[in-house]
Write a protein that holds these residues in place. Structure first.
Motif, mmCIF file in Angstrom:
data_model
loop_
_atom_site.group_PDB
_atom_site.id
_atom_site.type_symbol
_atom_site.label_atom_id
_atom_site.label_comp_id
_atom_site.label_asym_id
_atom_site.label_seq_id
_atom_site.Cartn_x
_atom_site.Cartn_y
_atom_site.Cartn_z
ATOM 1 N N ILE A 48 14.827 -36.543 22.421
ATOM 2 C CA ILE A 48 16.138 -36.425 23.060
ATOM 3 C C ILE A 48 16.182 -37.357 24.260
ATOM 4 O O ILE A 48 15.210 -37.481 25.008
ATOM 5 C CB ILE A 48 16.440 -34.976 23.505
ATOM 6 C CG1 ILE A 48 17.870 -34.884 24.072
ATOM 7 C CG2 ILE A 48 15.423 -34.462 24.502
ATOM 8 C CD1 ILE A 48 18.330 -33.468 24.334
ATOM 9 N N TYR A 52 14.729 -27.084 25.593
ATOM 10 C CA TYR A 52 14.356 -28.121 24.634
ATOM 11 C C TYR A 52 13.029 -27.769 23.957
ATOM 12 O O TYR A 52 12.867 -27.928 22.744
ATOM 13 C CB TYR A 52 14.227 -29.481 25.315
ATOM 14 C CG TYR A 52 15.486 -30.009 25.960
ATOM 15 C CD1 TYR A 52 16.744 -29.495 25.639
ATOM 16 C CD2 TYR A 52 15.433 -31.043 26.901
ATOM 17 C CE1 TYR A 52 17.897 -29.985 26.232
ATOM 18 C CE2 TYR A 52 16.585 -31.541 27.497
ATOM 19 C CZ TYR A 52 17.806 -30.995 27.166
ATOM 20 O OH TYR A 52 18.953 -31.481 27.756
ATOM 21 N N MET A 69 21.926 -27.601 22.460
ATOM 22 C CA MET A 69 20.778 -28.266 21.841
ATOM 23 C C MET A 69 20.053 -27.313 20.896
ATOM 24 O O MET A 69 19.596 -27.709 19.819
ATOM 25 C CB MET A 69 19.811 -28.775 22.908
ATOM 26 C CG MET A 69 20.284 -30.025 23.600
ATOM 27 S SD MET A 69 20.588 -31.356 22.416
ATOM 28 C CE MET A 69 21.991 -32.137 23.211
ATOM 29 N N GLU A 119 21.644 -26.428 27.312
ATOM 30 C CA GLU A 119 20.496 -26.232 26.432
ATOM 31 C C GLU A 119 20.858 -25.352 25.227
ATOM 32 O O GLU A 119 20.237 -25.454 24.164
ATOM 33 C CB GLU A 119 19.321 -25.624 27.192
ATOM 34 C CG GLU A 119 19.576 -24.275 27.842
ATOM 35 C CD GLU A 119 20.110 -24.377 29.262
ATOM 36 O OE1 GLU A 119 19.803 -23.471 30.057
ATOM 37 O OE2 GLU A 119 20.826 -25.350 29.561
ATOM 38 N N SER A 154 21.598 -34.974 27.447
ATOM 39 C CA SER A 154 21.152 -33.959 28.409
ATOM 40 C C SER A 154 22.273 -33.435 29.285
ATOM 41 O O SER A 154 22.078 -32.505 30.072
ATOM 42 C CB SER A 154 20.035 -34.519 29.293
ATOM 43 O OG SER A 154 20.435 -35.719 29.927
#
Length: 410
Positions: free
Chosen positions: A91, A106, A70, A67, A63
């Motif tokens: 995650i 996410y 990801m 983003e 994290s």
């Protein structure tokens, strides 16, 4: 098969952590992510016969990345692999590294399970552990996950911490139960070599294991009390204790972790990642700059292992050849004997134990033909039970699981 994707970056390494993780600047993170995407793209065509049932993005602190990264990871996974429509996609997140935008990203990327590292609800204990967050920051992170629609959330907690008592650990359990996460992973601290905690507490850890009075760490009796407290409190709250360290509301057991215990195929992607594919274990290089360089031109090759004699002298001179790539630092074919051992000591971590029928189907022989004496011995000691075609550890067996599971090493 399952996918594990390793993100090795952390804001700051915790005092107890021996995982492959470290701090890195944005340029290093970007170079790593480009390398990881190349690795994902490479393996996809080689695994076209497999349906990917779970994806787990771990670390490190995944994290910490943006983003956008990801989203690129999940896009690459979908382009390269056949992803099941109901795949569990997890995650790991640490409080203090996640924002509202990240959680929204996410969700848009298809991630459907969040694992948050709390460890303790007591700020003093978090400080001792070297965590970068407070309990209040954890609460805000948890609320953001719920706000963004995540209905499958795991929270990690730890017991047996320096200075921790059963009473302070009970506070963590009670605070957590107010939030009602779907899954709780409850680990007991292990003092690992190579960590700052090892330098601080190695002698105390020896005393703890010997049942002697300790200075900073809880005594063996206190560790036992915390373990039993966890089991009792979570059972009363409706959590199913389905694996040694894991508890879940009905229907929310972690499918990815169960795959490990049941020896499903899994492909590890990223720095230092491990794989188990068709009974061959692989490990990627743990050297960052080697990984960055080798992913520029990933190529197939042959890994050669020297086969030693029974005394391990290597005198036999035979060489085993295994398929591998230039990313691999090691490769090992698991022998039939090794497969049986893993079947038992991994499977018995599950509260429902192992299936006698599955053992017979997998190895072409009845379990008694291999483990008759061990099964009889552990049953007589009250550590093992057989029922409805399954074999599992009793409550007493779980208390001394390290001893019981070691008996299955051939």
């Amino acid at each position: 098969m399952e996918l594990y994707i390793h993100i090795p970056f952390c804001v700051k390494k915790c005092q107890y952590c021996d995982f492959l993780s470290f701090a890195a600047d944005e340029a290093t993170q970007a170079a790593y992510m480009e390398a990881l995407l190349r690795e994902i793209a490479y393996y996809g065509p080689h695994c076209s016969d497999y349906l990917v049932s779970t994806v787990y993005i771990g670390g490190g602190t995944p994290s910490w990345l943006t983003e956008e990264w990801m989203a690129q990871i999940m896009s690459a996974v979908r382009r390269s692999f056949r992803l099941a429509s109901d795949a569990e996609i997890s995650i790991e997140c640490n409080p203090g590294t996640v924002t509202d935008h990240k959680f929204a990203g996410y969700r848009n990327a298809g991630i459907n399970r969040i694992s948050i590292g709390l460890q303790s609800a007591v700020d003093e204990e978090l400080k001792i552990l070297g965590r970068i967050h407070t309990f209040d920051q954890f609460l805000k992170t948890y609320e953001l996950a719920r706000k963004n629609g995540f209905d499958n959330v795991n929270v990690d907690i730890m017991s047996s911490l320096p200075g921790q008592t059963a009473e302070s650990f009970a506070r963590t359990l009670q605070q957590l139960l107010w939030l009602k996460p779907e899954h709780i992973s409850a680990y007991s601290l292990i003092i690992e070599k190579g960590t700052p905690f090892y330098d601080l507490y190695k002698f105390d850890a020896v005393k703890q294991q010997a049942g002697m009075q300790t200075v900073a760490l809880p005594t063996e009796d206190e560790v036992y009390r915390m373990t039993k407290l966890t089991e009792q409190v979570l059972a009363e709250a409706g959590y199913v204790h389905y694996e040694v360290s894991n508890f879940a509301k009905p229907g929310y057991a972690c499918r990815h972790n169960i795959g490990y215990w049941e020896r499903e195929n899994y492909l590890g992607l990223g720095l230092g990642a491990s794989s188990l594919m068709e009974n061959i274990r692989y490990s990627n290089t743990r050297e960052l700059y080697v990984y960055l360089e080798e992913t520029r031109h990933i190529r197939e090759g042959i890994w050669e292992n020297e086969i030693t004699d029974s005394q391990g002298s290597g005198a036999s001179g035979r060489v085993e050849q295994l398929p591998a790539t230039n990313l691999h630092a090691s490769a090992e074919r698991i022998t039939r004997k090794g497969q049986m051992e893993e079947f038992m000591f991994l499977g018995l971590r599950m509260m429902e134990g192992i299936s006698r029928e599955r053992f017979a189907q997998t190895f072409g022989t009845q379990i008694e033909a291999v483990y008759q004496e061990v099964l009889l011995h552990l049953t007589e000691e009250g550590l093992l039970e057989k029922r409805a075609g399954r074999i599992y550890l009793t409550e007493r067996g779980q208390d001394v699981s390290n001893y019981a599971l070691a008996q299955f090493l051939l």
